[in-house]
Write a protein that holds these residues in place. Structure first.
Motif, PDB file in Angstrom:
ATOM      1  N   ILE A  70      55.574  -4.349 -57.529  1.00 19.64           N
ATOM      2  CA  ILE A  70      54.634  -3.282 -58.178  1.00 19.64           C
ATOM      3  C   ILE A  70      53.076  -3.479 -57.790  1.00 19.64           C
ATOM      4  N   ASN A  71      52.630  -4.707 -57.667  1.00 26.41           N
ATOM      5  CA  ASN A  71      51.282  -5.175 -57.488  1.00 26.41           C
ATOM      6  C   ASN A  71      50.998  -4.855 -56.090  1.00 26.41           C
ATOM      7  N   GLU A  72      52.251  -4.835 -55.058  1.00 28.65           N
ATOM      8  CA  GLU A  72      51.820  -4.612 -53.562  1.00 28.65           C
ATOM      9  C   GLU A  72      51.639  -2.958 -53.525  1.00 28.65           C
ATOM     10  N   VAL A  73      51.760  -2.177 -54.594  1.00 28.69           N
ATOM     11  CA  VAL A  73      51.887  -0.640 -54.420  1.00 28.69           C
ATOM     12  C   VAL A  73      50.270  -0.325 -54.348  1.00 28.69           C
ATOM     13  N   LYS A  74      49.912   0.340 -53.498  1.00 27.34           N
ATOM     14  CA  LYS A  74      48.292   0.709 -53.359  1.00 27.34           C
ATOM     15  C   LYS A  74      47.871   2.017 -54.003  1.00 27.34           C
ATOM     16  N   ASN A  75      48.866   2.785 -54.226  1.00 23.43           N
ATOM     17  CA  ASN A  75      48.653   4.119 -55.040  1.00 23.43           C
ATOM     18  C   ASN A  75      48.624   3.597 -56.612  1.00 23.43           C
ATOM     19  N   GLN A  76      47.579   3.576 -57.007  1.00 21.38           N
ATOM     20  CA  GLN A  76      47.326   3.118 -58.408  1.00 21.38           C
ATOM     21  C   GLN A  76      48.107   4.056 -59.463  1.00 21.38           C
ATOM     22  N   ASP A  77      48.021   5.355 -59.356  1.00 18.19           N
ATOM     23  CA  ASP A  77      48.699   6.423 -60.101  1.00 18.19           C
ATOM     24  C   ASP A  77      50.312   6.053 -60.331  1.00 18.19           C
ATOM     25  N   GLN A  79      54.760   0.632 -64.043  1.00 20.20           N
ATOM     26  CA  GLN A  79      54.635  -0.352 -64.825  1.00 20.20           C
ATOM     27  C   GLN A  79      54.752   0.029 -66.416  1.00 20.20           C
ATOM     28  N   THR A  80      54.250   1.038 -66.584  1.00 20.91           N
ATOM     29  CA  THR A  80      54.069   1.690 -68.062  1.00 20.91           C
ATOM     30  C   THR A  80      55.687   1.829 -68.393  1.00 20.91           C
ATOM     31  N   ILE A  81      56.301   2.627 -67.559  1.00 23.74           N
ATOM     32  CA  ILE A  81      57.829   2.796 -68.148  1.00 23.74           C
ATOM     33  C   ILE A  81      58.584   1.335 -67.936  1.00 23.74           C
ATOM     34  N   LEU A  82      58.383   0.584 -67.136  1.00 21.63           N
ATOM     35  CA  LEU A  82      59.027  -0.782 -67.257  1.00 21.63           C
ATOM     36  C   LEU A  82      58.941  -1.437 -68.676  1.00 21.63           C
ATOM     37  N   ASP A  83      57.378  -1.361 -69.197  1.00 20.24           N
ATOM     38  CA  ASP A  83      56.915  -1.878 -70.435  1.00 20.24           C
ATOM     39  C   ASP A  83      57.557  -1.282 -71.554  1.00 20.24           C
ATOM     40  N   GLU A  84      57.798   0.118 -71.464  1.00 18.40           N
ATOM     41  CA  GLU A  84      58.739   0.608 -72.526  1.00 18.40           C
ATOM     42  C   GLU A  84      59.998   0.001 -72.791  1.00 18.40           C
ATOM     43  N   VAL A  85      60.634  -0.115 -71.589  1.00 19.16           N
ATOM     44  CA  VAL A  85      62.161  -0.608 -71.737  1.00 19.16           C
ATOM     45  C   VAL A  85      62.235  -2.115 -71.784  1.00 19.16           C
TER      46      VAL A  85
END
Length: 309
Positions: A114-121, A127-133
């Motif tokens: 996820i940290n390698e993803v350049k598109n911040q959107d 990350q927000t969805i993973l934080d939820e689950v």
């Protein structure tokens, strides 16, 4: 341990009943068709010549000491059960299979990608969805049966798909790496609501009525509105990948893949699932022999080559 069963003969082992189907022979005699499981594998079993009362005394989730005769049936090891004695003091968590990686190891690698993803959107949405689950992502199975149906299977299957996709991107540099990383990580998150629990899951009402693809699509829509990301093209393409990842409408996708990244996602999902099922078949049959027919693989048999250990 189940993984150590290689030949015919008498055996006694503690195990978990993970499938317990009641049936009757052509003569009307009750019997049980069982899947017996421990932390190393699954063993197909049959318990013949029972009474109606005996049949009703066994159920999924029961831990038992199983004794009987190991036989070769349809090119696979099977247990002809003699007795099943309940072991009420045993813990079910000691008898379920786990992903080949520990949860914290998978979490560390997922976060790295996820940290390698350049598109911040895309990165923020994922990350927000993973934080939820939260930890459910690293404990739920990827399926109720057939593939990666063990504790941690959801994360391990998704992680394997990320690795496969990155290899493909090396050969086809026009592909959007960010989309593939995020779609692989998220594609099966809906199964956390589709299934009842990480261990011996059943389908929930949501699972039966909506399915994991629709569940995740609605979650992505909600989170996008909360983050004000709904108008981004990259988000639209990610949602398309999620909705089309089963490849065909008859397989449960409301749309078919219409971008190269969606095609790759569907392909690596299918490849990782099928290779898992083939490996499972190879593990339970003798070298130089075919394993049992696998319904999810078009009822094919898988051959184990003679030099494969």
């Amino acid at each position: 341990m189940i993984k150590d069963i290689k030949e015919e003969g008498k055996i006694s082992l503690p195990c978990l009943i993970s499938r317990c189907d009641k049936a009757k022979t052509v003569k009307g005699t009750p019997y049980l068709s069982l899947s017996l499981e421990d932390s190393t594998g699954i063993l197909d079993a049959k318990f013949w010549n029972l009474t109606d009362e005996q049949v009703e005394s066994y159920h999924v989730g029961m831990i038992v000491q199983a004794t009987g005769d190991v036989i070769l049936h349809k090119n696979a090891i099977q247990l002809k059960v003699r007795t099943l004695k309940e072991l009420p003091e045993e813990k079910i968590t000691d008898y379920v299979r786990q992903a080949p990686m520990k949860a914290d190891e998978m979490k560390k690698e997922i976060e790295f990608y996820i940290n390698e993803v350049k598109n911040q959107d895309l990165a923020i949405l994922t990350q927000t969805i993973l934080d939820e689950v939260q930890e459910d992502y690293y404990s739920y199975p990827a399926a109720k049966k057939n593939h990666h149906n063990y504790v941690g299977g959801l994360a391990y299957h998704s992680l394997s798909m990320v690795r496969l996709s990155l290899k493909i991107c090396e050969l086809y540099p026009f592909l959007d790496v960010d989309l593939l990383i995020c779609a692989c990580i998220l594609h099966d998150v809906g199964k956390i609501e589709e299934f009842s629990s990480p261990v011996l899951p059943e389908y929930t009402a949501q699972g039966n009525l909506l399915g994991h693809i629709s569940i995740l699509a609605m979650k992505v829509d909600r989170v996008c509105h909360e983050l004000n990301l709904q108008d981004q093209e990259s988000i639209l393409l990610l949602k398309h990948m999620i909705l089309s990842h089963h490849g065909k409408m008859e397989f449960g996708s409301p749309v078919v893949p219409m971008t190269p990244e969606a095609e790759v996602l569907s392909t690596v999902d299918n490849l990782d699932s099928r290779l898992y099922m083939m490996k499972e078949s190879i593990d339970i049959c003798q070298s130089g022999e075919f394993g049992p027919r696998i319904f999810a693989l078009e009822n094919r048999m898988v051959y184990r080559r003679k030099d494969q250990e």
